[in-house]
Design an enzyme around this catalytic site. Structure first.
Site, PDB file in Angstrom:
ATOM      1  N   ARG A 109       7.737  24.584   2.577  1.00 10.67           N
ATOM      2  CA  ARG A 109       6.758  23.617   2.071  1.00 10.67           C
ATOM      3  C   ARG A 109       5.683  23.489   3.147  1.00 10.67           C
ATOM      4  O   ARG A 109       5.725  24.218   4.134  1.00 10.67           O
ATOM      5  CB  ARG A 109       7.426  22.276   1.761  1.00 10.67           C
ATOM      6  CG  ARG A 109       8.092  21.645   2.968  1.00 10.67           C
ATOM      7  CD  ARG A 109       8.878  20.401   2.604  1.00 10.67           C
ATOM      8  NE  ARG A 109       9.138  19.588   3.779  1.00 10.67           N
ATOM      9  CZ  ARG A 109       9.879  18.503   3.794  1.00 10.67           C
ATOM     10  NH1 ARG A 109      10.451  18.096   2.676  1.00 10.67           N
ATOM     11  NH2 ARG A 109      10.060  17.809   4.895  1.00 10.67           N
ATOM     12  N   ASN A 147       3.505  14.908   0.490  1.00 12.17           N
ATOM     13  CA  ASN A 147       4.683  14.503   1.264  1.00 12.17           C
ATOM     14  C   ASN A 147       4.537  14.982   2.705  1.00 12.17           C
ATOM     15  O   ASN A 147       4.354  16.179   2.951  1.00 12.17           O
ATOM     16  CB  ASN A 147       5.956  15.125   0.668  1.00 12.17           C
ATOM     17  CG  ASN A 147       7.213  14.672   1.379  1.00 12.17           C
ATOM     18  OD1 ASN A 147       7.680  13.557   1.169  1.00 12.17           O
ATOM     19  ND2 ASN A 147       7.766  15.525   2.236  1.00 12.17           N
ATOM     20  N   GLU A 148       4.560  14.035   3.639  1.00 12.53           N
ATOM     21  CA  GLU A 148       4.564  14.362   5.069  1.00 12.53           C
ATOM     22  C   GLU A 148       3.535  15.448   5.416  1.00 12.53           C
ATOM     23  O   GLU A 148       3.880  16.535   5.894  1.00 12.53           O
ATOM     24  CB  GLU A 148       5.968  14.798   5.501  1.00 12.53           C
ATOM     25  CG  GLU A 148       7.002  13.706   5.390  1.00 12.53           C
ATOM     26  CD  GLU A 148       8.384  14.122   5.862  1.00 12.53           C
ATOM     27  OE1 GLU A 148       9.198  13.245   6.184  1.00 12.53           O
ATOM     28  OE2 GLU A 148       8.669  15.348   5.904  1.00 12.53           O
ATOM     29  N   CYS A 153      -3.796  25.056   9.385  1.00 12.42           N
ATOM     30  CA  CYS A 153      -4.124  26.386   8.873  1.00 12.42           C
ATOM     31  C   CYS A 153      -5.254  26.994   9.697  1.00 12.42           C
ATOM     32  O   CYS A 153      -6.164  26.288  10.139  1.00 12.42           O
ATOM     33  CB  CYS A 153      -4.527  26.288   7.402  1.00 12.42           C
ATOM     34  SG  CYS A 153      -4.882  27.892   6.636  1.00 12.42           S
ATOM     35  N   GLU A 307      11.438   6.639   3.965  1.00 11.06           N
ATOM     36  CA  GLU A 307      12.649   7.450   4.105  1.00 11.06           C
ATOM     37  C   GLU A 307      13.401   7.045   5.363  1.00 11.06           C
ATOM     38  O   GLU A 307      12.800   6.716   6.391  1.00 11.06           O
ATOM     39  CB  GLU A 307      12.317   8.944   4.199  1.00 11.06           C
ATOM     40  CG  GLU A 307      11.794   9.578   2.936  1.00 11.06           C
ATOM     41  CD  GLU A 307      11.598  11.087   3.114  1.00 11.06           C
ATOM     42  OE1 GLU A 307      12.261  11.684   3.997  1.00 11.06           O
ATOM     43  OE2 GLU A 307      10.773  11.664   2.385  1.00 11.06           O
ATOM     44  N   GLU A 355      19.067  20.792   2.749  1.00 14.99           N
ATOM     45  CA  GLU A 355      19.359  19.367   2.940  1.00 14.99           C
ATOM     46  C   GLU A 355      20.674  18.935   2.299  1.00 14.99           C
ATOM     47  O   GLU A 355      20.927  17.744   2.136  1.00 14.99           O
ATOM     48  CB  GLU A 355      18.199  18.530   2.396  1.00 14.99           C
ATOM     49  CG  GLU A 355      16.925  18.735   3.209  1.00 14.99           C
ATOM     50  CD  GLU A 355      15.707  18.047   2.640  1.00 14.99           C
ATOM     51  OE1 GLU A 355      14.888  17.567   3.434  1.00 14.99           O
ATOM     52  OE2 GLU A 355      15.563  18.002   1.406  1.00 14.99           O
ATOM     53  N   HIS A 358      22.592  16.481   4.368  1.00 14.71           N
ATOM     54  CA  HIS A 358      21.920  15.229   4.721  1.00 14.71           C
ATOM     55  C   HIS A 358      22.596  14.105   3.934  1.00 14.71           C
ATOM     56  O   HIS A 358      22.830  14.217   2.743  1.00 14.71           O
ATOM     57  CB  HIS A 358      20.437  15.327   4.352  1.00 14.71           C
ATOM     58  CG  HIS A 358      19.581  14.251   4.936  1.00 14.71           C
ATOM     59  ND1 HIS A 358      19.679  12.936   4.546  1.00 14.71           N
ATOM     60  CD2 HIS A 358      18.611  14.289   5.878  1.00 14.71           C
ATOM     61  CE1 HIS A 358      18.790  12.216   5.219  1.00 14.71           C
ATOM     62  NE2 HIS A 358      18.134  13.009   6.030  1.00 14.71           N
TER      63      HIS A 358
END
Length: 667
Positions: A109, A147-148, A153, A307, A355, A358
């Site tokens: 991701r 997300n996060e 780049c 989170e 994950e 987790h």
């Protein structure tokens, strides 16, 4: 902040990884723990758009319906954080090029180029479809963009956009050459297309963000990349607000903090700040407290703990179980410092992927008689009782510590003196002084208003941009108290050194100048004499000449023994302290005993007995004291709180606090 209607307790839920017939049972289990919210659709792009322009919301419709029927509050992700495989195949330019000049392929991701017009178009179209479909669902209480954000780049798209960004900033190549001091090593440019991105094939090396030949180039590129990702966020938010102007919008910040994204610049565009917290097992409690104070201070409002882990995480080198009671203490630590939600990753433990180990509310055993689930249910009960009282309450601080991303970048690009310069560690040295004294502290940027504070501490303020020196001078002259340190006042916003001696534009307010700086090598100890006692110091020793300042401490070893190490200067109605070396904790504590006494800054509780104590104040002025035992050793409640009520239980405060015990007290 757009006020949440209730205290959210929940977290990331990925029903798309599970058969539909299991969802209702999951929700039933969540309710047993008093969970009232779920964050969904974070990484569902491949399911929502299996082929370009062909959308399938059937599964998400069912998830939203079941959660709505169960009266869950929904945090709705926009699903743009991880791209489907077909996008890489059809639009190769979408993939980001990393610091080593390697173009990524499908996988992981954070794998998109923020300046890809194809990514921008496709992400925008997905968000439009999503918001048009669900805009009227009143159970959606927050929109969660991407997300996060992270992953810089270095592709041609970014290089071309960077050249335009520089042209807009500097106007002419002559202006750029001057700002970056490009006569070094024949770096002078004569045309904008001669500028190349600073990756490992060019002017930088080592870990990304650590070594550079032309600091002006590298720092500007980090500014540009942070702004490029921010523009993606703004694009998605604009689409959401067109169809749903009322529901708050956020994206989850993360890291210790994330070095590559300037959260202070981003904060204005967030309706509410949200943060993902994963302290390592060996991190001192004050480190997490600092990060929560930073998040709260970004908008000076409560934030979302988006989170956290019920027990183990999967990605740290070592992940011990959270000990009995530890999970509750760590979650309430976030609340104590300003969180209005407690949310986990993950609500249901995955069976595959990286994950899968987790921790989660529903573990692989799928049982509710486990230690972790019982603790989660107990926490849920307490939040249900206390949440309405806590919700929206604020922290009032008279002390501020300055944290600045341009300083973060430039300080760690310094090539010389010592390789051990670490910006966050240097800031934490000073934050710890207030944490251990239970003094409420804001973490502010260089553009924030200093006049709200009795004491402003700016450690390693290496980069002083134009106008900041006047702001500091005015603050102190009008009665403010200011502390700064070694490696401060050295460079301008392009990382070019101020001439005339360090600390450059801070010489006037500090009443000193620094002739040289000695590096303290590993294993070496330098002594500092203060109030008749010797204290160890390290990292750097400034050789200081006082002009108007008085000497508070001197070096007691090396050839500069007897010269100033710490000074205090009266400037107008206020005072400025200069700390010319990295005093170890004992010595810094002794010094701050003096500074805190002189400035009149007050602790919430003097006899804290090694408990973490914070205060939030409700809209109607009621004071809530959060008393946390952030250790596994028994502690004693300060006598101040005798007779107070613990709003978590409705009972009177108890004196003996076992390991990881928590009380939230009001009189």
């Amino acid at each position: 902040m757009t006020q949440l209607s209730r205290f959210l307790y929940g977290g990331d839920y990925n029903p798309d990884q599970w058969p539909e017939e299991t969802w209702s049972k999951d929700i039933h289990v969540f309710k047993k723990a008093d969970i009232n919210s779920a964050t969904i659709n974070i990484f569902s792009w491949a399911l929502l758009e299996p082929r370009e322009g062909k959308y399938n919301f059937s599964k998400l419709d069912k998830v939203v319906q079941q959660l709505s029927d169960a009266n869950f509050d929904i945090v709705m992700g926009t699903a743009t954080a991880a791209m489907p495989a077909w996008m890489f195949k059809k639009y190769p330019d979408i993939a980001r090029v990393d610091y080593q000049d390697r173009r990524h392929v499908f996988g992981q991701r954070h794998n998109f180029c923020p300046n890809s017009s194809n990514y921008q178009r496709l992400a925008g179209e997905l968000v439009k479809q999503l918001v048009e479909r669900y805009k009227d669902n009143k159970h959606i209480v927050v929109w969660h963009i991407n997300n996060e954000y992270g992953g810089n780049c270095y592709c041609e798209n970014c290089q071309n956009a960077f050249r335009k960004w520089l042209k807009n900033k500097y106007k002419t190549v002559e202006g750029l050459n001057k700002a970056w001091n490009m006569n070094v090593w024949s770096h002078t440019i004569y045309d904008w297309d001669e500028i190349v991105v600073p990756n490992e094939l060019g002017d930088v090396w080592g870990i990304e963000g650590s070594e550079t030949i032309v600091a002006g180039l590298s720092i500007d590129y980090l500014r540009f990349q942070s702004e490029s990702m921010q523009n993606l966020f703004k694009m998605e938010k604009k689409i959401i607000k067109k169809y749903d102007p009322e529901t708050p919008v956020t994206t989850n910040f993360h890291g210790l903090p994330n070095k590559m994204v300037d959260y202070q610049k981003w904060a204005k565009g967030q309706d509410i700040i949200s943060y993902d917290s994963y302290p390592t097992y060996d991190a001192p409690a004050y480190k997490a407290a600092f990060l929560y104070d930073l998040m709260r201070s970004l908008k000076h409002q409560p934030f979302m703990l988006m989170e956290s882990a019920p027990s183990q995480v999967n990605w740290q080198p070592y992940s011990p179980l959270k000990r009995p009671g530890q999970m509750e203490a760590t979650e309430f630590q976030a609340v104590a410092h300003g969180a209005d939600t407690v949310q986990f990753f993950q609500l249901k433990q995955a069976v595959g992927g990286s994950e899968k180990f987790h921790s989660a509310v529903i573990a692989h055993s799928q049982r509710t008689d486990t230690r972790v689930f019982k603790e989660l249910a107990d926490l849920g009960k307490k939040l249900k009782n206390a949440g309405p009282t806590i919700l929206g309450s604020k922290t009032k601080a008279k002390v501020a510590i300055v944290f600045d991303w341009s300083n973060f970048w430039s300080y760690e690009y310094v090539d010389g003196i010592t390789q051990d310069l670490n910006y966050v560690d240097s800031i934490l040295d000073y934050y710890r002084q207030f944490y251990e004294r239970n003094i409420p502290t804001d973490i502010i940027g260089v553009d924030d208003d200093f006049s709200n504070y009795d004491l402003v501490v700016a450690p390693v303020l290496y980069m002083v941009k134009h106008g900041l020196d006047k702001k500091i001078n005015d603050y102190v002259e009008n009665g403010g108290n200011f502390v700064t340190t070694y490696m401060s006042g050295m460079v301008n916003s392009s990382d070019n050194v101020y001439l005339g001696g360090y600390p450059g534009p801070l010489k006037e307010v500090t009443g000193i100048w620094v002739e040289e700086s000695d590096a303290v090598v590993p294993g070496q100890k330098i002594k500092v004499l203060m109030n008749g006692k010797d204290y160890d110091t390290g990292l750097i020793c400034n050789l200081i000449h006082p002009n108007d300042a008085k000497i508070l401490a001197t070096y007691a070893s090396e050839f500069y023994a007897g010269t100033p190490a710490v000074t205090e200067n009266q400037y107008g109605k206020g005072r400025a302290w200069y700390i010319g070396t990295r005093l170890e904790h004992q010595g810094l504590t002794q010094l701050f005993n003096h500074i805190i006494f002189e400035t009149g800054v007050e602790s919430l509780v003097c006899d804290s007995h090694k408990l973490e104590i914070t205060k939030r104040v409700t809209e109607d002025g009621k004071e809530l004291y959060f008393v946390l035992n952030m250790s596994n050793e028994e502690r004693t409640l300060p006598s101040k709180f005798t007779g107070y009520e613990d709003i978590l239980t409705g009972e009177k405060a108890h004196k003996d606090m076992k390991g990881w015990d928590v009380q939230v007290l009001r009189n």
